[in-house]
Scaffold this motif. Structure first.
Motif, PDB file in Angstrom:
ATOM      1  N   LYS A  38      -1.622  16.935   2.397  1.00 27.60           N
ATOM      2  CA  LYS A  38      -2.760  16.090   2.732  1.00 27.60           C
ATOM      3  C   LYS A  38      -2.460  15.259   3.977  1.00 27.60           C
ATOM      4  O   LYS A  38      -3.300  15.116   4.873  1.00 27.60           O
ATOM      5  N   GLU A  39      -1.240  14.688   4.063  1.00 24.50           N
ATOM      6  CA  GLU A  39      -0.865  13.892   5.224  1.00 24.50           C
ATOM      7  C   GLU A  39      -0.816  14.753   6.484  1.00 24.50           C
ATOM      8  O   GLU A  39      -1.280  14.344   7.543  1.00 24.50           O
ATOM      9  N   GLU A  40      -0.242  15.968   6.356  1.00 21.27           N
ATOM     10  CA  GLU A  40      -0.157  16.852   7.517  1.00 21.27           C
ATOM     11  C   GLU A  40      -1.549  17.253   7.990  1.00 21.27           C
ATOM     12  O   GLU A  40      -1.822  17.322   9.172  1.00 21.27           O
ATOM     13  N   THR A  41      -2.470  17.525   7.027  1.00 19.53           N
ATOM     14  CA  THR A  41      -3.829  17.892   7.408  1.00 19.53           C
ATOM     15  C   THR A  41      -4.507  16.745   8.137  1.00 19.53           C
ATOM     16  O   THR A  41      -5.193  16.932   9.144  1.00 19.53           O
ATOM     17  N   GLY A  42      -4.316  15.500   7.640  1.00 15.86           N
ATOM     18  CA  GLY A  42      -4.913  14.349   8.304  1.00 15.86           C
ATOM     19  C   GLY A  42      -4.338  14.144   9.696  1.00 15.86           C
ATOM     20  O   GLY A  42      -5.066  13.800  10.637  1.00 15.86           O
ATOM     21  N   ALA A  43      -3.030  14.389   9.874  1.00 18.12           N
ATOM     22  CA  ALA A  43      -2.418  14.243  11.188  1.00 18.12           C
ATOM     23  C   ALA A  43      -2.965  15.260  12.165  1.00 18.12           C
ATOM     24  O   ALA A  43      -3.235  14.958  13.329  1.00 18.12           O
TER      25      ALA A  43
ATOM     26  N   PRO B 154       0.530  17.259 -11.769  1.00 20.43           N
ATOM     27  CA  PRO B 154       1.225  17.871 -10.628  1.00 20.43           C
ATOM     28  C   PRO B 154       2.455  17.093 -10.182  1.00 20.43           C
ATOM     29  O   PRO B 154       3.404  17.680  -9.648  1.00 20.43           O
ATOM     30  N   HIS B 155       2.476  15.755 -10.389  1.00 22.58           N
ATOM     31  CA  HIS B 155       3.618  14.954  -9.942  1.00 22.58           C
ATOM     32  C   HIS B 155       4.822  15.086 -10.876  1.00 22.58           C
ATOM     33  O   HIS B 155       5.915  14.585 -10.547  1.00 22.58           O
ATOM     34  N   SER B 156       4.638  15.704 -12.031  1.00 29.19           N
ATOM     35  CA  SER B 156       5.769  15.952 -12.931  1.00 29.19           C
ATOM     36  C   SER B 156       6.063  17.448 -13.072  1.00 29.19           C
ATOM     37  O   SER B 156       6.802  17.849 -13.975  1.00 29.19           O
TER      38      SER B 156
ATOM     39  N   ARG C 151      -4.324  20.057  -5.249  1.00 33.21           N
ATOM     40  CA  ARG C 151      -4.947  19.231  -4.217  1.00 33.21           C
ATOM     41  C   ARG C 151      -6.425  19.003  -4.515  1.00 33.21           C
ATOM     42  O   ARG C 151      -6.934  17.870  -4.376  1.00 33.21           O
ATOM     43  N   ALA C 152      -7.140  20.071  -4.932  1.00 34.54           N
ATOM     44  CA  ALA C 152      -8.557  19.914  -5.257  1.00 34.54           C
ATOM     45  C   ALA C 152      -8.743  18.983  -6.450  1.00 34.54           C
ATOM     46  O   ALA C 152      -9.685  18.176  -6.492  1.00 34.54           O
ATOM     47  N   PHE C 153      -7.845  19.054  -7.422  1.00 38.16           N
ATOM     48  CA  PHE C 153      -7.940  18.193  -8.608  1.00 38.16           C
ATOM     49  C   PHE C 153      -7.728  16.725  -8.237  1.00 38.16           C
ATOM     50  O   PHE C 153      -8.463  15.850  -8.693  1.00 38.16           O
ATOM     51  N   GLU C 154      -6.737  16.447  -7.408  1.00 39.66           N
ATOM     52  CA  GLU C 154      -6.442  15.062  -7.056  1.00 39.66           C
ATOM     53  C   GLU C 154      -7.517  14.466  -6.159  1.00 39.66           C
ATOM     54  O   GLU C 154      -7.766  13.257  -6.189  1.00 39.66           O
ATOM     55  N   ARG C 155      -8.166  15.280  -5.352  1.00 43.73           N
ATOM     56  CA  ARG C 155      -9.206  14.773  -4.451  1.00 43.73           C
ATOM     57  C   ARG C 155     -10.575  14.731  -5.110  1.00 43.73           C
ATOM     58  O   ARG C 155     -11.546  14.284  -4.492  1.00 43.73           O
ATOM     59  N   GLY C 156     -10.679  15.236  -6.344  1.00 40.38           N
ATOM     60  CA  GLY C 156     -11.979  15.259  -7.004  1.00 40.38           C
ATOM     61  C   GLY C 156     -12.929  16.291  -6.432  1.00 40.38           C
ATOM     62  O   GLY C 156     -14.156  16.142  -6.548  1.00 40.38           O
TER      63      GLY C 156
ATOM     64  N   SER D  20      13.973  18.715  -7.786  1.00 38.38           N
ATOM     65  CA  SER D  20      13.377  17.382  -7.708  1.00 38.38           C
ATOM     66  C   SER D  20      12.082  17.348  -6.910  1.00 38.38           C
ATOM     67  O   SER D  20      11.479  16.286  -6.764  1.00 38.38           O
ATOM     68  N   VAL D  21      11.673  18.479  -6.373  1.00 42.47           N
ATOM     69  CA  VAL D  21      10.434  18.552  -5.582  1.00 42.47           C
ATOM     70  C   VAL D  21       9.298  18.945  -6.518  1.00 42.47           C
ATOM     71  O   VAL D  21       9.380  19.953  -7.227  1.00 42.47           O
ATOM     72  N   THR D  22       8.237  18.132  -6.536  1.00 42.23           N
ATOM     73  CA  THR D  22       7.113  18.405  -7.423  1.00 42.23           C
ATOM     74  C   THR D  22       5.923  18.939  -6.634  1.00 42.23           C
ATOM     75  O   THR D  22       5.829  18.767  -5.406  1.00 42.23           O
ATOM     76  N   VAL D  23       5.009  19.592  -7.370  1.00 43.73           N
ATOM     77  CA  VAL D  23       3.797  20.111  -6.748  1.00 43.73           C
ATOM     78  C   VAL D  23       2.937  18.973  -6.210  1.00 43.73           C
ATOM     79  O   VAL D  23       2.343  19.067  -5.142  1.00 43.73           O
ATOM     80  N   GLY D  24       2.892  17.844  -6.961  1.00 45.99           N
ATOM     81  CA  GLY D  24       2.103  16.711  -6.501  1.00 45.99           C
ATOM     82  C   GLY D  24       2.614  16.147  -5.188  1.00 45.99           C
ATOM     83  O   GLY D  24       1.822  15.781  -4.310  1.00 45.99           O
ATOM     84  N   ALA D  25       3.940  16.072  -5.026  1.00 45.29           N
ATOM     85  CA  ALA D  25       4.502  15.571  -3.770  1.00 45.29           C
ATOM     86  C   ALA D  25       4.169  16.507  -2.620  1.00 45.29           C
ATOM     87  O   ALA D  25       3.840  16.064  -1.512  1.00 45.29           O
ATOM     88  N   LEU D  26       4.263  17.816  -2.861  1.00 43.44           N
ATOM     89  CA  LEU D  26       3.908  18.776  -1.816  1.00 43.44           C
ATOM     90  C   LEU D  26       2.428  18.678  -1.458  1.00 43.44           C
ATOM     91  O   LEU D  26       2.053  18.765  -0.291  1.00 43.44           O
ATOM     92  N   ALA D  27       1.578  18.500  -2.479  1.00 43.24           N
ATOM     93  CA  ALA D  27       0.142  18.377  -2.210  1.00 43.24           C
ATOM     94  C   ALA D  27      -0.143  17.142  -1.371  1.00 43.24           C
ATOM     95  O   ALA D  27      -0.965  17.169  -0.452  1.00 43.24           O
ATOM     96  N   ALA D  28       0.551  16.024  -1.667  1.00 42.91           N
ATOM     97  CA  ALA D  28       0.373  14.815  -0.876  1.00 42.91           C
ATOM     98  C   ALA D  28       0.882  15.012   0.549  1.00 42.91           C
ATOM     99  O   ALA D  28       0.270  14.551   1.517  1.00 42.91           O
TER     100      ALA D  28
END
Length: 453
Positions: free
Chosen positions: A443-448, A383-385, A329-334, A432-440
């Motif tokens: 992120k959505e749950e945190t924003g909600a 992370p998405h792979s 998550r930190a990597f994708e958000r910079g 079929s569940v990736t770390v990138g999908a979980l991180a996204a």
């Protein structure tokens, strides 16, 4: 039917660990945190780890006492400050009572007879070794308290030891001399004649020795551990250790003064026995203050197993998955990458067990530490792979890293078929569940949640 002690233990466990300390009002937060630290200290003393290190320090001190004083005396003689060694030694031995002065004089007489210049290379090396061994023991004890695996490099250790051996006496006695000179200055004596300033200054002058002891403990807690220690935490530990040292000195002096039977029983050995007991108490107080400093710096260690206990089973899998998600998550958000210290503060897990998890993830090629000091952690793959199952497998089967060894077990067909079935089910659910999908998703749950607040 639970006994009274079991009910009391359950009540204490709920009171100390059954609530989130940060959510409490500040008065109750201070009380709960103080209770947690006292309980953790009691468990440390009961376990015996602190007392073992204390005993080791006492033994090494007895071996290196004369060489240490000889070096200090040599440095002070070169600076013309040799007369300041005796008052400091007398102050340390004051709890031993009247016999302490004679004991100090015998030590100084022995030290005065050591001529460093005529010892030769071997003798000088032995003196340096005995003094360095004491400093090494102190550093080892502090590394244990701070749960630090890596010791300082040899160049750092040698330079640090020489700084302490030669710079310590200069700093200690210069500070003591400047304080004594300031208290004896004419303008301060003139102020003492003015009331109520004289009474206030008299009380403050009695606090000067306590302040010097607190300052000495604080400097030790700042400089000796092989990690960065915030000044506020070191000052807290130094304050507790300084007050404990002064209080224990008064209690020990009272005990010695009222126990004339020890001199009759042990004769000439009484002063040596009392000196070793006082030395033991002094080192124990220093380590207790260091432990308090550590607990204030790393409250996540409170209520945890003893240092070095590895994470196993589901807690290990949860720690690995959480750490992997935070890193991705930190990597994708910079954002700034996570370090071991920030991860252990976020997860509430002690450093060394979490380091074992990160080493497993690194060995499996899932995370990569940077070259900085301390190292930060970045994803080693997209992370998405990266399937979540690989994260679980990395810490469950220790595919690399410093995990548990692979024991060779005798096979059983029924158990083997069951394990294969578990692997297939896990593959179906997480393949079929990736770390990138979980991180996204996180992120959505945190924003909600933030939008709902």
């Amino acid at each position: 039917m639970a006994s009274r002690w079991e009910r009391a233990a359950r009540w204490l466990n709920r009171a100390l660990w059954g609530q989130e300390v940060s959510a409490l009002p500040w008065r109750r937060r201070v009380l709960v945190r103080t209770g947690q630290i006292l309980w953790a200290l009691a468990l440390d003393l009961y376990d015996g780890a602190l007392t073992r290190h204390t005993t080791s320090l006492v033994y090494t001190t007895l071996l290196s006492l004369a060489p240490l004083l000889a070096f200090g005396f040599s440095v002070l003689t070169a600076l013309g400050m040799q007369n300041r060694l005796e008052p400091v030694l007398l102050g340390f031995l004051a709890p031993l009572g009247p016999e302490g002065r004679g004991f100090a004089e015998r030590i100084l007489e022995f030290v005065d007879n050591i001529e460093v210049g005529v010892l030769g290379t071997v003798g000088l090396a032995f003196l340096l070794f005995t003094v360095g061994s004491l400093i090494y023991k102190i550093e080892t004890s502090f590394n244990f308290i701070w749960d630090i695996r890596e010791a300082r490099s040899w160049p750092q250790s040698v330079s640090g030891y020489l700084s302490v051996i030669f710079g310590g006496p200069i700093l200690l006695f210069t500070t003591a001399g400047m304080t004594a000179r300031a208290l004896e200055s004419p303008w301060l004596r003139a102020i003492w004649g003015l009331e109520p300033l004289g009474t206030v200054l008299g009380l403050l002058s009695q606090l000067v020795p306590v302040a010097l002891v607190v300052g000495a403990f604080t400097l030790v807690y700042l400089l000796v551990p092989n990690t960065r220690v915030p000044f506020g935490n070191a000052l807290t530990g130094g304050l507790v250790a300084g007050v404990l040292w002064q209080l224990s000195g008064w209690i020990f002096g009272t005990f010695v003064a009222s126990s004339a039977r020890y001199a009759a029983i042990y004769s000439g050995f009484a002063i040596g026995l009392l000196f070793m007991i006082w030395l033991y108490l002094s080192w124990l107080i220093m380590l207790v203050g260091a432990r308090i400093t550590f607990f204030f710096q790393h409250p996540e260690y409170l209520g945890q197993p003893e240092p070095g206990t590895p994470l196993r089973g589901k807690p290990r899998q949860r720690a690995a998955l959480t750490a992997m998600l935070l890193v991705a998550r930190a990597f994708e958000r910079g954002q700034a990458p996570w370090t071991l210290e920030t991860l252990q503060a976020r997860l509430g897990v002690p450093g060394n067990p979490l380091l074992g998890v990160l080493e497993d993830l690194h060995g499996a090629g899932l995370v990569a530490p940077t070259q900085g000091r301390p190292p930060a952690y970045l994803p080693a793959r997209d992370p998405h792979s990266l399937p979540v199952k690989e994260v679980i497998d990395a810490v469950t089967r220790s595919s690399g890293g410093a995990g548990p060894p692979r024991y060779r077990l005798r096979a059983d067909p029924v158990a083997d078929r069951l394990m294969e079935r578990m692997d297939r089910l896990l593959e179906q659910e997480l393949g079929s569940v990736t770390v990138g999908a979980l991180a996204a998703t996180a992120k959505e749950e945190t924003g909600a949640v933030e939008a709902g607040e």
